[in-house]
Write a protein that holds these residues in place. Structure first.
Motif: not given
Length: 119
Positions: A19-22, A35-37, A71-73, A78-81
């Motif tokens: 799980x990636x977090x941003x 977005x995720x790239x 997803x986003x919180x 936060x944004x997750x992948x």
């Protein structure tokens, strides 16, 4: 510009999950999309997934449909992948990006996090 900081990358075996977090700084408006790239060695950067901040609408690249979930919180900004059933071809540097006007122009980018899928 709003800094974006990715985390959660690492080494995982084929079939595994990550799980990636941003993390976003500052206020995020409803007009924003995130977005995720990813960029594999020797290849161009490619789109992975996108989410509308306000309504949560999502879009995925064909190679990741059914395996990845964005997803986003809003509360924690936060944004997750979530990446499941990972394959060797998912290996690359993953970037989080912000499209403030939801016009498919990404103005801000994170520094990237490495994902390596290997046995």
């Amino acid at each position: 510009q709003v800094p974006l900081v990715e985390s959660g990358g690492g080494l995982v075996q084929p079939g595994g999950s990550l799980r990636l977090s941003c993390a976003l700084s500052g206020r995020t408006f409803s007009s924003t999309s995130m977005g995720w790239f990813r960029q594999a060695p020797g290849k161009e950067r490619e789109f992975v997934a996108r989410i509308d901040w306000g309504y949560g609408y999502t879009k995925y690249a064909e190679p990741v449909k059914g395996r990845f979930t964005i997803s986003r919180d809003k509360a924690s900004n936060m944004v997750y992948l979530q990446m499941n059933s990972l394959k060797s071809e998912d290996t690359g540097v993953y970037y989080c990006a912000q499209d403030r006007g939801s016009d498919y122009t990404y103005e801000s980018w994170g520094q990237g996090t490495q994902v390596t899928v290997s046995s």
